[in-house]
Design an enzyme around this catalytic site. Sequence first.
Site, PDB file in Angstrom:
ATOM      1  N   ARG A 215      68.291 -10.798  -4.439  1.00 32.68           N
ATOM      2  CA  ARG A 215      68.693 -11.014  -3.047  1.00 32.68           C
ATOM      3  C   ARG A 215      67.793 -12.038  -2.352  1.00 32.68           C
ATOM      4  O   ARG A 215      68.151 -12.621  -1.356  1.00 32.68           O
ATOM      5  CB  ARG A 215      68.643  -9.693  -2.259  1.00 32.68           C
ATOM      6  CG  ARG A 215      69.592  -8.659  -2.794  1.00 32.68           C
ATOM      7  CD  ARG A 215      71.033  -9.055  -2.560  1.00 32.68           C
ATOM      8  NE  ARG A 215      71.960  -8.229  -3.309  1.00 32.68           N
ATOM      9  CZ  ARG A 215      72.381  -7.032  -2.914  1.00 32.68           C
ATOM     10  NH1 ARG A 215      71.953  -6.503  -1.794  1.00 32.68           N
ATOM     11  NH2 ARG A 215      73.215  -6.335  -3.652  1.00 32.68           N
TER      12      ARG A 215
ATOM     13  N   ALA B  43      46.042  -2.898   9.193  1.00 27.37           N
ATOM     14  CA  ALA B  43      47.368  -2.887   9.802  1.00 27.37           C
ATOM     15  C   ALA B  43      48.154  -4.169   9.511  1.00 27.37           C
ATOM     16  O   ALA B  43      49.231  -4.117   8.924  1.00 27.37           O
ATOM     17  CB  ALA B  43      47.232  -2.661  11.309  1.00 27.37           C
TER      18      ALA B  43
ATOM     19  N   ASN C 111      38.161  -9.145  12.840  1.00 28.36           N
ATOM     20  CA  ASN C 111      36.966  -9.675  13.503  1.00 28.36           C
ATOM     21  C   ASN C 111      36.901 -11.192  13.389  1.00 28.36           C
ATOM     22  O   ASN C 111      37.452 -11.789  12.454  1.00 28.36           O
ATOM     23  CB  ASN C 111      35.710  -9.038  12.906  1.00 28.36           C
ATOM     24  CG  ASN C 111      35.483  -9.474  11.474  1.00 28.36           C
ATOM     25  OD1 ASN C 111      34.803 -10.467  11.231  1.00 28.36           O
ATOM     26  ND2 ASN C 111      36.086  -8.776  10.525  1.00 28.36           N
TER      27      ASN C 111
ATOM     28  N   CYS D 220      39.824 -25.262  16.580  1.00 25.25           N
ATOM     29  CA  CYS D 220      40.500 -26.036  17.628  1.00 25.25           C
ATOM     30  C   CYS D 220      41.054 -25.066  18.677  1.00 25.25           C
ATOM     31  O   CYS D 220      41.227 -25.408  19.840  1.00 25.25           O
ATOM     32  CB  CYS D 220      41.649 -26.850  17.041  1.00 25.25           C
ATOM     33  SG  CYS D 220      41.103 -28.034  15.811  1.00 25.25           S
TER      34      CYS D 220
ATOM     35  N   CYS E 121      40.909  -3.240  19.038  1.00 22.99           N
ATOM     36  CA  CYS E 121      41.754  -2.050  18.951  1.00 22.99           C
ATOM     37  C   CYS E 121      41.054  -0.851  19.584  1.00 22.99           C
ATOM     38  O   CYS E 121      41.685   0.121  19.978  1.00 22.99           O
ATOM     39  CB  CYS E 121      42.100  -1.760  17.501  1.00 22.99           C
ATOM     40  SG  CYS E 121      42.952  -3.130  16.715  1.00 22.99           S
TER      41      CYS E 121
END
Lengths: 340, 69
Positions: free
Chosen positions: A11, A38, A130, A173, A187
Amino acid sequence: MLAADDHRYRRQSLFPPIGLAGQRRLGAATVAVVGCGATGGATAQLLARAGIGRLVMVDRDLVAEDNLHRQVLFNESDAREMRPKAEAAAAHLREVNSQIKIEPAVAHLHAGNIDELLAGTDLVVDGTDNVATRFLLNDWAFANTIPWIYVGAVGGEGMLMPVAPPHGPCLRCLLPEPPPPGVLATCDTAGVVGPVPAAMGAMAATEAIKLVIGAGEREPRLRSIDFWHWRVHTIALPVRQGCPTCVEGRFEFLEAQPGSRLTEICGRDSYQIVPRDCGSLDLAWIASRWKGGNQTRSKSFIRIEEGGMRLVLFADGRALIEGAGEAGRAQAFYDRVVGA
Amino acid sequence: MNDVQIRINGKVREVAAGTTVSALLQELRIRPETVVVEHNRKVLSGEEFSATTVADGDELEVVRFVGGG
């Protein structure tokens, strides 16, 4: 090992811009996901399913109960057993796709080990929480001309930008210097809506697939998404004049001497200590001489509990300390255990 | 001084005419070194924050660096 026309990818290769040729390229590629929480966990899962031939997964942390609302690779037993995230993630993904190589590394990525841990990668995806590790990745990417994808998520917002050396723009940048501690929302301070990092991880996986098959944007854009208020913004970030990394080619984070550092880890009352001299510790000896508190051992770490604090010590001298409340108490506990 | 009407991240806001982007960020309690600011779709460099004043009808997009993950 990997047949691009394998039924399981049908697929995906049916999508014309990928096709069988693209699927073969995915199967021949090595992608490193740095940070398997996460965002990184969601990215790694989708890349394993997509048939990336070799997946390197680096993470320094252990699974905790308050990770479970958003970190899709882990379950309650991983948290109960405090398994290292890289190992738990790899075990999970081996059940998802047994045809690819999955290489976990339980380690804190730093200037001294980055060449070894990321050797042979075609692309790096940021799953970190971080700024320090991201600046290191940015330097390494330009020093080695390897693309990487910056991904961030906090609160109800996410941000993503592919970085494609030797051309800018790059992370510096966007953010010229690492902000002082306490400036950026984490968090811990802002919370995080569970699906937001997963959605960002899915977007990063899509970008990773595009970059691997050579279908990335000619001029990568910065994308900022506020999921809570549904604001999506695309920015053509200019190369910053005099940018040390992508304009001048100075890699100060890559060349930094790894010093003993104590950092707070996003998401809980947890500190990490990385010693200056990263030699190998004799965990058995340390365990045998420790007379305070309860201790348990696994093949890769020892865990010591005392006075509401929990310390997990790895053989490279790195430690995670929970329940200390403040940095000084965490450092003191470490020094007592290791004998520093 | 007269107020002018601008849009910040899509929301209408009244500010004093002649307000600079620097002053606006300060008013919003946003640290300038952690954001990208687009002024009428043009990205401003950090040095331009204090040199750019907003005018009636201007559109600003203030995008904060996202650190977690």
